[in-house]
Structure formats: structure tokens, C-alpha cells
Scaffold this motif. Structure first.
Motif, PDB file in Angstrom:
ATOM      1  N   HIS A 114      42.324  37.564  36.174  1.00 29.13           N
ATOM      2  CA  HIS A 114      42.145  38.663  37.154  1.00 29.13           C
ATOM      3  C   HIS A 114      41.115  39.474  36.752  1.00 29.13           C
ATOM      4  N   TYR A 115      40.919  39.889  35.252  1.00 27.43           N
ATOM      5  CA  TYR A 115      40.013  40.853  34.942  1.00 27.43           C
ATOM      6  C   TYR A 115      38.816  40.379  35.414  1.00 27.43           C
ATOM      7  N   MET A 116      38.314  38.915  34.817  1.00 26.12           N
ATOM      8  CA  MET A 116      36.902  38.365  35.356  1.00 26.12           C
ATOM      9  C   MET A 116      36.650  38.538  36.800  1.00 26.12           C
ATOM     10  N   GLN A 117      37.891  38.210  37.250  1.00 21.63           N
ATOM     11  CA  GLN A 117      37.666  37.929  38.951  1.00 21.63           C
ATOM     12  C   GLN A 117      37.396  39.392  39.418  1.00 21.63           C
ATOM     13  N   LYS A 118      38.133  40.482  39.143  1.00 23.88           N
ATOM     14  CA  LYS A 118      37.656  41.808  39.421  1.00 23.88           C
ATOM     15  C   LYS A 118      36.288  42.383  39.024  1.00 23.88           C
ATOM     16  N   SER A 119      36.008  41.969  37.649  1.00 27.83           N
ATOM     17  CA  SER A 119      34.598  42.697  37.105  1.00 27.83           C
ATOM     18  C   SER A 119      33.465  41.927  37.640  1.00 27.83           C
TER      19      SER A 119
END
Length: 463
Positions: A313-318
Motif C-alpha cells: 500500500h505504501y509503494m502504491q500510494k507513493s
């Protein structure tokens, strides 16, 4: 049968019915108390406080009921144990009373025992396996609030020692290091896994979908260090590498993102993108001008203890597809990409450029062989009738890695004992070397061919 006997039978039957209802209520409470969170009760209080249709008396009465439920939830284990304890007591009393009813009716002793046992077992089966537990699981909040007074009495009368430890309730010597909601989340995950296993065994889904469901449930318990590519398998380039050498490494490795380091692996400068280098060169900048350090972008750092679902989720949002993994001491532990996280769900990702590895050595020329990367050195010695005498490596891939001093990329070559080893067939998204081409070396080959500094990085996406 006398009138007195009939009155006794009726009284015992009424008591049995009351105990059966109480046993079912306590069973439903057991199913609900493990599924209600504090946040759901808090939200319910906020809803009541803003509801203008309720009178003040009704609002306070319902809020008082919710406060009692909050106390029960704060002692979740004690509440569940108290309900189970008195449910079992009710089942035992039902058996005894049914046996007493048969005695009043004049049944033999053995029939009294059988009737009492059957009644107790039947009520226990109904309360545990059929309706009440299911209702408690489907409507936990409603069940808990409806029977909160009965549950509170059961917990208060249960002969269990409850003591509060650092804000959490412990039963006896047992202590939970998890918070209330964390423990509930753990229970729900375990129940979800059990449900998926049942659906898989029943054939409700295709095998591929079943495997994906299982993988989704394990994302929260899988850490980044379990899916990352370790630092020993990373391809990196030095900060003084020229754009021309960088393009060559991009081409040979098949990756579009490569970390840039300084003096050693822990001296991370950043990440260079193939698109940036190609764009600069296409706009007229000379390939041999300056160093690659001018193209470096800020690296994304993640701890190795980060759960994979949070990482995804972090890599997806960033909007980052590559991150460098650091250990607890701040050193570089490895590298991970968003595809690595996706592969935890859908399995290995391959494209049209991936080639299947050869299982057996294959002769491709008069004196040239294509050997699988895991071919033993003993087989290599037998094919070329040489003695390599390397004790610290066992395969031809390990031998080439030792000779180069870095992880080989496709095209890497080295000479030893009169033979040349060349890395070939980089397969899979991580570009693992699948085969080694072995052939006699020319007389002019007296030194190892030098490669750009590097170790393999997994998941640097291709364009």
C-alpha cells in the motif's frame, strides 16, 4: 401418578426450559464477545448522542447498556470464560433435572441415567454447533447489548481470578502482550484462514483462486525481508560510472532501475533510471560526458520488518516501484519492488522475454557446452577433462561468481584452467542466470574480463 407428582414434573419442566434458554443465550454471548471492538461501541454512543428522535431517558438507558458492554469487552477473556462456565453448568443441571423427572415418573434407574445424559448432550450440541453461536457471529453487537445484564451477572459470579496487568486483563498466570483490538484482529485472521481452507476443500474455487486467497491472508504476517532480494544479489553501479557504461549495464542486466553506491554497498547514493539516461542522451548530451551521479534520484528506504501488505500500500500510494531495504542498524539489507509484493499473491510473474532453463547440459558446438547454472563442478571437470580444484564453490554459477568477484549478468565472462565461462540465458523477472556457456579459451585470454561493479537486483522493471 398423584397430583403432587404432576406438579413436581411441571415445575421441573419449567426449570429445564429456563436453563435451556439460558444455555442458548450464553452460547450466543460466547460467539459475540470475541467479535465486538471498542471502536464499534464508541461509534454507537456517538450515534445515540446525535440522534434527535430519542428521548433523554431512552438515550441514557441505551448508553448505560453500552457502558456495561464496554466493561465486558475490556475483560474479553474473562467474559468468554464466564459464559462458557455457566453454560456448562446449565447443561449439567438440565441432565440432572431430566433424570429427576424420569425418577418422579417411575422410570428404572438405568433409564433415568440415559435420559439425563441424552438431554444434557443434546442441549450442549444445540448451543455450541447450531443456532446460538452462529447468531453471535453474524450479529455480535446486537446479541451483546441484548443480553448484557445476564452476561455481566455470569462474569461477576464466575470463580475466576481476574487481575489487571499494564492495562490488560489476565486470567490466572496468562498474560497477553496484544491490545484488545490486536487480539481480536488475530482471532479474525485465524477464522478467515480456517474459512478459506474449508472453501478450498469443498472445491468452491479454482485452485489458482484458492491459492491467491490463502496468499492474501498471509500478507500481514509476511515481512519485507522474506521477499526482498538480499544485498549479495543486487546489481549496483559506482557513482563514477560513465553514462555509456551505465547504458551497457542497463542493457546487459535487463533492468531499468539500478542503485548507485559510493565506497561500499552501505554508502547508498540513490537510484538511477534508464529513462533519465536515455532522455538526456537523446537530447544531445554526450554518452561519455560526466558521471552517472548527475542522474541519481532520491532512494526510497523501507525497514526489513515492514509487513508486506503495508509495503504494498505504501509503494502504491507513493507511486514508487522500487525501494531499498535497510536493517535495524541502518545498513543496506536488500532491495524490493512492488512486483515482489504482487508475486506474493498471484505467483511468479514472467513476460515474453523469459526463457525456460535447460535441465541437462547441452552441446551447442564442437567443443562448446551450455550448462545449467546449477551444474556441479564435478560434471564440468568430467566434460572438459580438467581439474578445477575449488573447495568453496559447488556449481559452475558459483565458480563464475567467484572468478568475477560479483554476481554475473548476461554476457559476463571469465577464464580459468584453459576454459572460458560466459553467463547466458537470464530468465525470469529477476534476471537470474539460467545457463553458463563453457568453451576452450583462446591463447590470448590471460586475464579475466572486467565487468561493471554489481550484484543482482531483483525486480528492476524492464521497458
Amino acid at each position: 401418578m398423584t397430583n403432587r407428582s404432576i406438579l413436581i414434573l411441571v415445575a421441573l419442566a419449567l426449570v429445564v426450559l429456563i436453563l435451556v434458554g439460558l444455555s442458548l443465550i450464553l452460547a450466543a454471548a460466547e460467539g459475540s464477545v470475541t467479535r465486538v471492538t471498542r471502536s464499534s461501541l464508541n461509534n454507537l454512543i456517538l450515534g445515540l448522542q446525535t440522534d434527535q428522535d430519542l428521548s433523554q431517558f431512552s438515550r441514557m438507558k441505551r448508553i448505560d447498556r453500552i457502558h456495561k458492554a464496554q466493561k465486558l469487552i475490556s475483560q474479553r477473556q474473562a467474559t468468554s470464560s464466564g459464559c462458557a462456565y455457566f453454560r456448562i453448568i446449565c447443561d449439567i443441571l438440565i441432565g440432572l433435572l431430566v433424570g429427576g423427572m424420569t425418577q418422579v415418573a417411575g422410570f428404572p434407574v438405568w433409564e433415568q441415567v440415559v435420559c439425563g445424559l441424552v438431554a444434557a448432550v443434546l442441549v450442549a450440541m444445540i448451543s455450541v454447533t447450531i443456532g446460538p453461536r452462529r447468531n453471535g457471529a453474524k450479529q455480535p453487537l446486537e446479541i451483546l447489548l441484548r443480553y448484557v445484564r445476564i452476561i455481566s451477572i455470569a462474569v461477576r459470579l464466575a470463580p475466576f481470578k481476574k487481575r489487571r496487568m499494564n492495562g490488560s486483563v489476565s486470567m490466572g498466570s496468562r498474560r497477553s502482550d496484544l491490545s484488545d483490538d490486536e487480539e481480536l484482529e488475530k482471532i479474525q485472521i485465524e477464522q478467515g484462514r480456517a474459512m478459506v481452507d474449508q472453501l478450498v476443500e469443498a472445491g468452491a474455487f479454482d485452485p489458482e483462486i484458492s491459492e491467491m486467497l490463502k496468499n492474501v491472508l498471509t500478507l500481514s504476517t509476511t515481512l519485507t525481508r522474506e521477499i526482498m532480494v538480499p544485498r549479495t544479489d543486487m546489481i549496483c553501479m559506482g557513482k563514477d560510472t560513465s553514462p555509456e557504461a551505465a547504458l551497457k549495464l542497463f542493457s546487459r542486466s535487463g533492468f531499468s532501475r539500478i542503485p548507485v553506491i559510493g565506497e561500499d554497498m552501505d554508502d547508498l547514493i540513490g537510484v538511477v533510471y534508464l529513462k533519465d539516461v536515455v532522455r538526456a542522451i537523446s537530447l544531445g548530451r554526450r554518452k561519455d560526458e560526466g558521471s552517472i551521479e548527475s542522474f541519481v534520484r532520491e532512494p526510497v528506504l523501507v525497514p526489513e520488518s515492514k509487513p508486506v501488505d503495508d509495503l504494498f500500500h505504501y509503494m502504491q500510494k507513493s507511486r514508487h516501484h522500487l525501494a531499498v531495504v535497510v536493517d535495524e542498524y541502518g545498513g543496506i539489507a536488500g532491495l524490493v519492488t512492488i512486483e515482489d509484493a504482487i508475486e506474493q499473491i498471484v505467483g511468479e510473474l514472467e513476460d515474453e522475454h523469459d526463457r525456460v532453463q535447460h535441465d541437462q547440459p547441452k552441446q551447442v558446438g564442437p567443443h562448446t557446452w551450455s550448462l545449467p547454472a546449477r551444474t556441479s563442478i564435478a560434471d564440468l571437470e568430467e566434460l572438459f577433462e580438467i581439474d578445477i580444484d575449488e573447495d568453496d564453490v559447488d556449481t559452475v554459477y558459483g565458480l563464475l561468481t567467484k572468478l568475477l568477484g560479483s554476481v554475473p549478468v548476461e554476457g559476463s565472462s571469465a577464464v580459468t584452467r584453459g576454459i572460458r565461462l560466459t553467463a547466458a540465458d537470464a530468465t525470469g523477472r529477476r534476471k537470474k542466470i539460467a545457463a553458463i556457456i563453457v568453451e576452450p579459451a583462446d591463447d590470448s585470454d590471460i586475464t579475466l574480463e572486467e565487468e561493471p561493479m554489481g550484484q543482482e537486483v531483483a525486480g528492476n522493471e524492464q521497458n
